[in-house]
Write a protein that holds these residues in place. Structure first.
Motif, PDB file in Angstrom:
ATOM      1  N   GLN A   1      -6.710  27.879 -23.433  1.00 54.13           N
ATOM      2  CA  GLN A   1      -4.995  28.053 -23.652  1.00 54.13           C
ATOM      3  C   GLN A   1      -4.795  29.697 -24.138  1.00 54.13           C
ATOM      4  O   GLN A   1      -3.636  29.868 -24.208  1.00 54.13           O
TER       5      GLN A   1
ATOM      6  N   SER B   1       1.536  38.769 -20.529  1.00 55.77           N
ATOM      7  CA  SER B   1       1.890  37.490 -19.794  1.00 55.77           C
ATOM      8  C   SER B   1       1.873  36.437 -20.699  1.00 55.77           C
ATOM      9  O   SER B   1       2.897  35.492 -20.828  1.00 55.77           O
ATOM     10  N   TRP B   2       0.806  36.167 -21.526  1.00 58.65           N
ATOM     11  CA  TRP B   2       0.684  35.056 -22.481  1.00 58.65           C
ATOM     12  C   TRP B   2       1.739  35.317 -23.430  1.00 58.65           C
ATOM     13  O   TRP B   2       2.385  34.276 -24.005  1.00 58.65           O
TER      14      TRP B   2
ATOM     15  N   GLU C   1       4.337  33.202 -20.039  1.00 61.22           N
ATOM     16  CA  GLU C   1       4.234  33.348 -18.290  1.00 61.22           C
ATOM     17  C   GLU C   1       2.711  32.711 -17.870  1.00 61.22           C
ATOM     18  O   GLU C   1       2.501  32.899 -16.786  1.00 61.22           O
ATOM     19  N   TRP C   2       1.798  33.167 -18.594  1.00 61.12           N
ATOM     20  CA  TRP C   2       0.414  33.079 -18.380  1.00 61.12           C
ATOM     21  C   TRP C   2      -0.028  31.541 -18.037  1.00 61.12           C
ATOM     22  O   TRP C   2       0.417  30.539 -18.767  1.00 61.12           O
ATOM     23  N   GLU C   3      -0.750  31.472 -17.055  1.00 60.12           N
ATOM     24  CA  GLU C   3      -1.240  30.028 -16.666  1.00 60.12           C
ATOM     25  C   GLU C   3      -2.699  29.968 -16.419  1.00 60.12           C
ATOM     26  O   GLU C   3      -3.209  30.925 -15.937  1.00 60.12           O
TER      27      GLU C   3
END
Length: 62
Positions: free
Chosen positions: A32, A53-54, A58-60
């Motif tokens: 995660q 990003s996280w 927006e982070w995946e």
């Protein structure tokens, strides 16, 4: 001109997320949170762009 990705340490991440070192590693282990890059036996760094990003949500996971 492009610049290489900036690597950040755990202290940067703690300030950016307000999480403890333990919580960051728990999230990382669970997939995660962005994975750190082990540079040496005792040195781990993360890509600043992944952390930003996280934080923005927006982070995946790859």
């Amino acid at each position: 001109m492009t610049y290489p990705e900036k690597l950040v340490d755990i202290n940067y991440i703690k300030m950016a997320t307000s999480f403890s070192r333990t919580r960051i590693w728990q999230l990382e282990k669970a997939g995660q949170f962005p994975q750190g890059r082990r540079l040496t036996k005792r040195c781990v760094r993360w890509l600043e762009s992944d952390i930003q990003s996280w934080v923005r949500g927006e982070w995946e996971a790859a």
